[in-house]
Design a protein around this motif. Structure first.
Motif, PDB file in Angstrom:
ATOM      1  N   VAL B 195       0.860  -1.177   0.000  1.00  0.00           N
ATOM      2  CA  VAL B 195       0.000   0.000   0.000  1.00  0.00           C
ATOM      3  C   VAL B 195       0.897   1.228   0.000  1.00  0.00           C
ATOM      4  CG1 VAL B 195      -2.344   0.065   0.897  1.00  0.00           C
ATOM      5  CG2 VAL B 195      -0.537  -1.039   2.228  1.00  0.00           C
ATOM      6  N   GLY B 196       0.769   2.062  -1.013  1.00  0.00           N
ATOM      7  CA  GLY B 196       1.530   3.303  -1.013  1.00  0.00           C
ATOM      8  C   GLY B 196       2.807   3.231  -1.832  1.00  0.00           C
ATOM      9  N   GLY B 197       3.273   1.998  -2.148  1.00  0.00           N
ATOM     10  CA  GLY B 197       4.422   1.845  -3.041  1.00  0.00           C
ATOM     11  C   GLY B 197       5.710   2.453  -2.516  1.00  0.00           C
ATOM     12  N   PHE B 198       6.481   2.987  -3.474  1.00  0.00           N
ATOM     13  CA  PHE B 198       7.820   3.490  -3.184  1.00  0.00           C
ATOM     14  C   PHE B 198       7.830   4.547  -2.085  1.00  0.00           C
ATOM     15  CE2 PHE B 198      10.926   6.868  -4.108  1.00  0.00           C
ATOM     16  CZ  PHE B 198      12.102   6.162  -3.925  1.00  0.00           C
ATOM     17  N   SER B 199       6.917   5.539  -2.200  1.00  0.00           N
ATOM     18  CA  SER B 199       6.999   6.672  -1.266  1.00  0.00           C
ATOM     19  C   SER B 199       6.660   6.243   0.165  1.00  0.00           C
ATOM     20  CB  SER B 199       6.098   7.822  -1.723  1.00  0.00           C
ATOM     21  OG  SER B 199       4.817   7.340  -2.007  1.00  0.00           O
ATOM     22  N   ALA B 200       5.709   5.312   0.308  1.00  0.00           N
ATOM     23  CA  ALA B 200       5.372   4.856   1.656  1.00  0.00           C
ATOM     24  C   ALA B 200       6.556   4.123   2.280  1.00  0.00           C
ATOM     25  CB  ALA B 200       4.154   3.950   1.614  1.00  0.00           C
ATOM     26  N   SER B 201       7.202   3.269   1.457  1.00  0.00           N
ATOM     27  CA  SER B 201       8.377   2.560   1.948  1.00  0.00           C
ATOM     28  C   SER B 201       9.495   3.527   2.303  1.00  0.00           C
ATOM     29  CB  SER B 201       8.908   1.608   0.872  1.00  0.00           C
ATOM     30  OG  SER B 201       8.298   0.368   0.983  1.00  0.00           O
ATOM     31  N   LEU B 202       9.688   4.519   1.421  1.00  0.00           N
ATOM     32  CA  LEU B 202      10.756   5.487   1.634  1.00  0.00           C
ATOM     33  C   LEU B 202      10.574   6.182   2.981  1.00  0.00           C
ATOM     34  CD1 LEU B 202      13.242   6.955   0.547  1.00  0.00           C
ATOM     35  CD2 LEU B 202      11.722   8.627  -0.498  1.00  0.00           C
TER      36      LEU B 202
END
Lengths: 121, 250
Positions: B195-202
């Motif tokens: 959920v949220g992809g790259f930016s959430a992980s970042l």
């Protein structure tokens, strides 16, 4: 002379500041925090994002040991060794440099022109 | 740098770029085995042009400024020590400073790529800190990105007439912090959140690495200033030789 003294004070203050920055979290969080490595924290985070993830490679050196991890005491030995070798070399050179400053000053005080002496060489 | 060397770097860079495109590259050090093979290769390849430039820069230093080599040894030793010392931080976990920004200010950023690689290789082989497979990614963040950020900040600060020691502090502070931001980007690219992809992980990785790193980056900055002050007092000859005494001239 006063400039050297001022520099000395600044250096001591800066170093104390470094110590304070490292010590304050330990005092304030010592009761609750584990102070593990942030790389382990990231490892946990990866497993929380992708639950099935297992590391696909392990360090050759770690495979020597039964549970796949370098025993704590050996690891701390190696870390100490790294720090000791590094600081040994660093302060050996710094010692030579500070001594050189002293010797040069002594030469100048005895009326020997260093620039000239060095250009002859 | 001679014409031939420039051409060599351009050639290597040219050879590496298609590699990066094909592989689709859309920490403390990143741990062994925690980065999928394609990322390991991609980051490794991305390092190559910088390492070639670094090799040439050190070679040039050893030919033209032999006297200053002693400072390179010192800076290398400093990186060795400082990256072995894990220091507690406000988030309740530990991390370490990188040591590479200081060298970048003295010798230029590319020289530090070699020094950083040596330190990382030692840690990966003997300490299982970082890793062989993640060596490329870690080299890119600690030995390339950090030094380049530090160098850029330093030059910019001097242009803006910031006093030299404050410029050193800012450069090393941001170089250190930058290293860990890059590490977070590397991990977020490899592990985008469902959920949220790259930016959430970042955001999550930054909260682990960058926040922990802030106090350590301050320490890195302060220590670098202390070392620069000590060198200015005792190694003026060498600093003049590599053009560090004169401020912007170089």
């Amino acid at each position: 002379m006063s400039k050297t003294n001022k520099n000395r004070t600044v250096i001591i203050v800066l170093l104390l500041l470094c110590v304070a920055i490292a010590v304050i979290p330990v005092i304030t969080l010592g009761q609750t925090a584990a102070f593990g490595g942030s790389d382990d924290a990231a490892g946990d985070l990866i497993t929380s994002i992708d639950e099935t993830y297992t590391p696909w490679f392990s360090a050759p050196f770690e495979r020597i040991f039964a549970d796949g991890e370098i025993p704590g005491e050996i690891e701390s030995l190696l870390f100490c060794l790294q720090a000791a070798l590094g600081s040994g070399l660093f302060f050996f050179i710094l010692g030579r440099l500070t001594m050189r400053t002293k010797m040069r000053k002594a030469l100048v005080e005895n009326g020997i022109d260093i620039e000239k002496a060095e250009s002859v060489k | 740098m001679t014409q031939k060397q420039k051409r060599l770097i351009a050639l290597v860079t040219g050879l590496c770029i298609p590699f990066l495109l094909v592989s689709g590259v859309s920490a403390m050090h990143i741990m062994e085995g925690y980065l999928a093979p394609k990322y390991c290769v991609a980051w490794g390849v991305a390092c190559i042009p910088f390492l070639v430039a670094g090799f040439i820069s050190i070679k040039k230093l050893s030919l033209e400024h032999r006297k200053a080599l002693i400072l390179l040894a010192m800076v290398g030793a400093y990186t060795f020590v400082i990256s072995a010392l894990k220091v507690p931080s406000v988030t309740g976990s530990c991390s370490h400073a990188t040591g590479t920004p200081l060298g970048a200010l003295l010798f230029g950023p590319s020289a530090m790529s070699i020094i950083g690689l040596i330190v990382l290789l030692f840690q990966a082989l003997l300490l299982a800190h970082g890793g062989i497979t993640t060596l490329g990614a870690n080299t890119f963040s600690m030995a390339i990105a950090g030094p380049f950020i530090a160098f850029g900040v330093y030059k910019l600060s001097l242009l803006l007439k910031v006093p030299k020691h404050i410029a050193v502090f800012l450069a090393c502070f941001l170089g250190d912090l930058g290293t860990y931001c890059i590490t977070s980007v590397q991990l977020a690219m490899a592990y985008p959140s469902e959920v949220g992809g790259f930016s959430a992980s970042l955001a999550e990785f930054l909260s682990v690495f960058a926040v922990t790193q802030v106090p350590l980056a301050v320490i890195e900055g302060l220590l670098s200033v202390v070392i620069v002050m000590a060198l200015e007092a005792h190694a003026k000859t060498e600093l003049t030789e590599i053009g560090f005494m004169g401020g912007l001239a170089k």
